[in-house]
Design a protein around this motif. Sequence first.
Motif, PDB file in Angstrom:
ATOM      1  N   THR A  65      22.585  11.707  50.860  1.00 14.62           N
ATOM      2  CA  THR A  65      22.667  11.681  49.435  1.00 14.62           C
ATOM      3  C   THR A  65      23.573  12.925  48.936  1.00 14.62           C
ATOM      4  OG1 THR A  65      20.398  10.690  49.169  1.00 14.62           O
ATOM      5  CG2 THR A  65      21.281  11.987  47.312  1.00 14.62           C
ATOM      6  N   ILE A  66      23.294  14.178  49.578  1.00 11.14           N
ATOM      7  CA  ILE A  66      24.225  15.345  49.316  1.00 11.14           C
ATOM      8  C   ILE A  66      25.772  14.874  49.819  1.00 11.14           C
ATOM      9  CG2 ILE A  66      24.753  17.671  49.910  1.00 11.14           C
ATOM     10  CD1 ILE A  66      22.125  16.808  48.066  1.00 11.14           C
ATOM     11  N   ALA A  67      25.766  14.450  50.712  1.00  8.58           N
ATOM     12  CA  ALA A  67      27.307  13.808  51.121  1.00  8.58           C
ATOM     13  C   ALA A  67      27.936  13.010  50.053  1.00  8.58           C
ATOM     14  CB  ALA A  67      27.264  13.238  52.347  1.00  8.58           C
ATOM     15  N   LEU A  68      27.169  12.297  49.361  1.00  9.69           N
ATOM     16  CA  LEU A  68      27.496  11.431  48.256  1.00  9.69           C
ATOM     17  C   LEU A  68      27.880  12.289  47.211  1.00  9.69           C
ATOM     18  CD1 LEU A  68      27.740   8.474  47.059  1.00  9.69           C
ATOM     19  CD2 LEU A  68      25.562   8.776  46.342  1.00  9.69           C
ATOM     20  N   PHE A  69      27.201  13.021  46.941  1.00 11.95           N
ATOM     21  CA  PHE A  69      27.329  14.209  45.654  1.00 11.95           C
ATOM     22  C   PHE A  69      28.522  14.657  45.684  1.00 11.95           C
ATOM     23  CE2 PHE A  69      22.590  14.231  44.238  1.00 11.95           C
ATOM     24  CZ  PHE A  69      22.784  12.924  43.806  1.00 11.95           C
ATOM     25  N   ILE A  70      28.814  15.216  47.185  1.00 11.45           N
ATOM     26  CA  ILE A  70      30.002  15.864  47.322  1.00 11.45           C
ATOM     27  C   ILE A  70      31.279  15.078  47.046  1.00 11.45           C
ATOM     28  CG2 ILE A  70      31.123  17.471  49.203  1.00 11.45           C
ATOM     29  CD1 ILE A  70      28.645  18.207  50.235  1.00 11.45           C
ATOM     30  N   ALA A  71      31.146  13.878  47.456  1.00  8.06           N
ATOM     31  CA  ALA A  71      32.361  12.768  47.473  1.00  8.06           C
ATOM     32  C   ALA A  71      32.331  12.593  46.019  1.00  8.06           C
ATOM     33  CB  ALA A  71      32.019  11.808  48.060  1.00  8.06           C
ATOM     34  N   PHE A  72      31.350  12.613  45.203  1.00 10.27           N
ATOM     35  CA  PHE A  72      31.451  12.464  43.778  1.00 10.27           C
ATOM     36  C   PHE A  72      32.241  13.315  43.195  1.00 10.27           C
ATOM     37  CE2 PHE A  72      27.380   9.858  42.895  1.00 10.27           C
ATOM     38  CZ  PHE A  72      27.833   8.696  43.401  1.00 10.27           C
ATOM     39  N   CYS A  73      32.138  14.390  43.642  1.00  6.76           N
ATOM     40  CA  CYS A  73      32.837  15.857  42.864  1.00  6.76           C
ATOM     41  C   CYS A  73      34.124  15.799  43.275  1.00  6.76           C
ATOM     42  CB  CYS A  73      32.135  17.132  43.128  1.00  6.76           C
ATOM     43  SG  CYS A  73      30.598  17.310  42.377  1.00  6.76           S
ATOM     44  N   TYR A 129      18.141  15.098  42.089  1.00  5.70           N
ATOM     45  CA  TYR A 129      19.004  13.590  42.424  1.00  5.70           C
ATOM     46  C   TYR A 129      19.257  12.732  41.364  1.00  5.70           C
ATOM     47  CZ  TYR A 129      17.757  14.967  47.371  1.00  5.70           C
ATOM     48  OH  TYR A 129      17.800  15.692  48.664  1.00  5.70           O
ATOM     49  N   ALA A 130      18.277  12.874  40.666  1.00  8.77           N
ATOM     50  CA  ALA A 130      18.457  11.786  39.392  1.00  8.77           C
ATOM     51  C   ALA A 130      19.520  12.397  38.303  1.00  8.77           C
ATOM     52  CB  ALA A 130      17.195  11.393  38.566  1.00  8.77           C
ATOM     53  N   ALA A 131      19.510  13.668  38.429  1.00  8.88           N
ATOM     54  CA  ALA A 131      20.136  14.451  37.126  1.00  8.88           C
ATOM     55  C   ALA A 131      21.855  14.298  37.739  1.00  8.88           C
ATOM     56  CB  ALA A 131      19.861  15.800  37.188  1.00  8.88           C
ATOM     57  N   ILE A 132      22.224  14.364  38.932  1.00 10.88           N
ATOM     58  CA  ILE A 132      23.592  14.174  39.115  1.00 10.88           C
ATOM     59  C   ILE A 132      24.418  12.966  38.769  1.00 10.88           C
ATOM     60  CG2 ILE A 132      25.406  14.572  41.071  1.00 10.88           C
ATOM     61  CD1 ILE A 132      23.791  16.844  40.165  1.00 10.88           C
ATOM     62  N   ILE A 153      25.734  22.543  45.851  1.00 10.97           N
ATOM     63  CA  ILE A 153      25.814  23.196  46.970  1.00 10.97           C
ATOM     64  C   ILE A 153      24.927  24.258  47.000  1.00 10.97           C
ATOM     65  CG2 ILE A 153      26.957  24.441  49.085  1.00 10.97           C
ATOM     66  CD1 ILE A 153      29.328  23.097  48.178  1.00 10.97           C
ATOM     67  N   ILE A 154      24.908  25.311  45.878  1.00 10.44           N
ATOM     68  CA  ILE A 154      23.868  26.184  45.837  1.00 10.44           C
ATOM     69  C   ILE A 154      22.533  25.609  45.928  1.00 10.44           C
ATOM     70  CG2 ILE A 154      22.886  27.961  44.534  1.00 10.44           C
ATOM     71  CD1 ILE A 154      25.927  28.790  43.558  1.00 10.44           C
ATOM     72  N   ASN A 155      22.173  24.682  45.000  1.00  9.02           N
ATOM     73  CA  ASN A 155      20.953  24.177  45.054  1.00  9.02           C
ATOM     74  C   ASN A 155      20.305  23.685  46.297  1.00  9.02           C
ATOM     75  OD1 ASN A 155      19.607  20.894  44.880  1.00  9.02           O
ATOM     76  ND2 ASN A 155      18.909  22.279  43.146  1.00  9.02           N
ATOM     77  N   ARG A 156      21.134  23.054  47.136  1.00  9.55           N
ATOM     78  CA  ARG A 156      20.909  22.434  48.284  1.00  9.55           C
ATOM     79  C   ARG A 156      20.826  23.590  49.524  1.00  9.55           C
ATOM     80  NH1 ARG A 156      17.901  18.772  48.591  1.00  9.55           N
ATOM     81  NH2 ARG A 156      17.648  19.727  46.290  1.00  9.55           N
ATOM     82  N   ILE A 157      21.385  24.697  49.317  1.00  2.64           N
ATOM     83  CA  ILE A 157      20.986  25.997  50.105  1.00  2.64           C
ATOM     84  C   ILE A 157      19.707  26.445  49.878  1.00  2.64           C
ATOM     85  CG2 ILE A 157      21.712  28.240  50.399  1.00  2.64           C
ATOM     86  CD1 ILE A 157      24.776  27.372  50.151  1.00  2.64           C
TER      87      ILE A 157
END
Length: 210
Positions: A161-169, A94-97, A59-63
């Motif tokens: 993509t960010i919504a996906l990463f949040i769901a992953f976590c 994006y690839a790192a997550i 989230i901080i990265n996206r901010i």
Amino acid sequence: MLDKYITPVIKPLLTPVVAIFDKRGITADTLTVTGFLIGLLAVPLLAFELWYLALGAIIINRIFDGLDGALARYSKQSSSAGGFLDITLDFLFYAAIPLGFILANPAQNAIAGAILLATFIGTGSSFLAFAIAAEKFKLDKPQFKYKSFYYLNGLTEGTETIALFIAFCIWPQHFAIMAYVFAFACAITIVTRIYGGYVTLKQQESITDE
């Protein structure tokens, strides 16, 4: 798909913050690199299954990713170099997550993560390849005029993509199924971008040859 709706809502919220950064002499490139390094912290956190700490880093990265472009425009220092740095580090992030989730549970997540990363390469390469050609033909940027280069739309963009990463976590146990579903959506984006980009550039070439 959602970026064109989300971006106009977020932009006004960033102005007071970037005004403070500008007064303190902080540059957009500094924010870009700082945000990227914070985002990379998510990888070891994910590997050790510290899901919510990783989510915080994401989230901080996206901010920071929103702030760097806003600061560049506010300070009238937008540049191709800054745009290049921003998009390159974005794609690396994006690839790192997915890699972090693969490291957390290789047996369960490796194949799904590999497929997701493969489709990320497809969406990213089609996006950047068209941007190069769009610059050659000086194509208008109807939805993102403030960007350093042409943004080709797709079913899966930054917001999704960010919504996906949040769901992953939040639901890491379901990483594989979510990765497969999103990879399928990315495949649709790849096909539509290749087709749409090819047709658009052929039309531009025809106009140029007339």
